[in-house]
Design an enzyme around this catalytic site. Structure first.
Site, PDB file in Angstrom:
ATOM      1  N   ALA A  12      42.994  43.285  36.820  1.00 28.04           N
ATOM      2  CA  ALA A  12      43.036  44.138  38.007  1.00 28.04           C
ATOM      3  C   ALA A  12      43.210  43.293  39.260  1.00 28.04           C
ATOM      4  O   ALA A  12      42.889  42.109  39.272  1.00 28.04           O
ATOM      5  CB  ALA A  12      41.763  44.965  38.102  1.00 28.04           C
ATOM      6  N   CYS A  13      43.709  43.898  40.269  1.00 26.93           N
ATOM      7  CA  CYS A  13      43.803  43.347  41.598  1.00 26.93           C
ATOM      8  C   CYS A  13      42.429  42.843  42.015  1.00 26.93           C
ATOM      9  O   CYS A  13      41.477  43.575  41.809  1.00 26.93           O
ATOM     10  CB  CYS A  13      44.182  44.489  42.530  1.00 26.93           C
ATOM     11  SG  CYS A  13      45.507  44.189  43.587  1.00 26.93           S
TER      12      CYS A  13
END
Lengths: 75, 228
Positions: A12-13
């Site tokens: 994920a970011c």
């Protein structure tokens, strides 16, 4: 002039961005880093950062919701 | 011009035997659309307002997904990448929402009704809670709306985020009376328009947001000119 792959699938970011920054700093000028991502947010901030840094960037959607970001290190 | 040539080189230089077979998503999209419409009619049978909420929710999701709008990134990217494009987008959204909320609240107050919406007590607990939420959302990879949007996109790590988001929210709601009694009862609930008047409150807020926008714009340009 070598190609490197960076697997950021499932990350994920902002993890893909941090990994890209780390990996790219160790490469030589002219090398191409291919970052594989499947997080739509990283699709925005990784190319944005790389372009801001002045590298050549190209994005390709290789599958549904999967992208490869090509970054050619220019400096 | 030189840039486009280099871009082409980037393309050819790399091995690209990676193109995967794509499934045609159109049948799923049509099925989903039919499902959404049918469910809207079902909701209409339960409550007249429910289909409106349903359509608004779906529209929000589409806008969030297509715009890659992310509250987390709006506050994280200035630090991480020096990009303030999302920060500016959030500030514009706040400005538009301020005007809309002002219109709703003003008309309600003029009609003699209490101020609609949440006017919550503000104090140190707000700042501490915001900091905790900020740390959490960067680690989880999204705030509430961002997590929900990526759950819908099929990003499975955030299915996990959603589960614990629900667990945390339920836990917080369960103990809320204690938090309220301990930290929030002494803090004042401030409704600026009632305190300093409507014009000052609305234009003050818009000026503040405008100033933040200018700072964000300057910061974004400064970072990019430093690097090139």
């Amino acid at each position: 002039m070598a190609d490197y792959r960076l697997d950021c699938m499932g990350e994920a970011c902002p993890v893909p961005l941090l990994k890209t920054q780390k990996k790219l700093s160790g490469l030589n000028i002219g090398d191409v880093l291919i970052v594989e991502i499947d997080h739509s947010c990283a699709m925005k901030n990784v190319p944005e950062w790389a372009r801001k840094e002045g590298h050549n960037v190209d994005i390709e959607e290789t599958g549904d919701g999967e992208w490869e970001i090509y970054i050619e290190k220019t400096k | 011009m030189a840039n486009t040539v280099n871009q082409a080189n980037t393309r050819t230089a790399s091995a690209r035997a990676t193109a995967k077979k794509r499934r045609n998503q159109l049948p799923f999209a049509i099925l989903l659309l039919i499902g959404i419409i049918i469910f809207g009619f079902v909701l209409n049978g339960i409550g007249v307002k429910l289909p409106i909420y349903w359509i608004f929710g779906i529209s929000f999701g589409i806008v969030l997904q297509k715009s890659r709008f992310c509250f987390t990134a709006s506050l994280r990217d200035p630090v991480l990448t020096g990009s303030t494009s999302l920060t500016k987008a959030v500030l514009i959204a706040f400005a538009i929402a301020s005007v809309g909320f002002a219109a709703i609240q003003y008309s309600a107050v003029q009609a003699g009704n209490p101020v609609p919406g949440f006017v919550s007590p503000a104090g140190w607990h707000t700042a501490i809670g915001a900091l905790l939420f900020g740390i959490g959302m960067v680690i989880a990879g999204g705030c509430a709306s961002g997590t929900l949007m990526r759950v819908g996109e099929g990003f499975m790590m955030q299915w996990l985020s959603l589960i614990f988001f629900v667990v945390g929210s339920l836990w917080g709601a369960h103990d809320f009376s204690w938090w309220k009694a301990t930290f929030m009862t002494n803090a004042p609930a401030v409704h600026f328009p009632s305190l300093i008047g409507w014009p000052a409150a609305i234009f003050g807020q818009l000026i503040l947001l405008g100033a933040l926008y200018l700072i964000a714009d300057w910061y974004g340009n400064r970072r990019s000119s430093q690097n090139s």
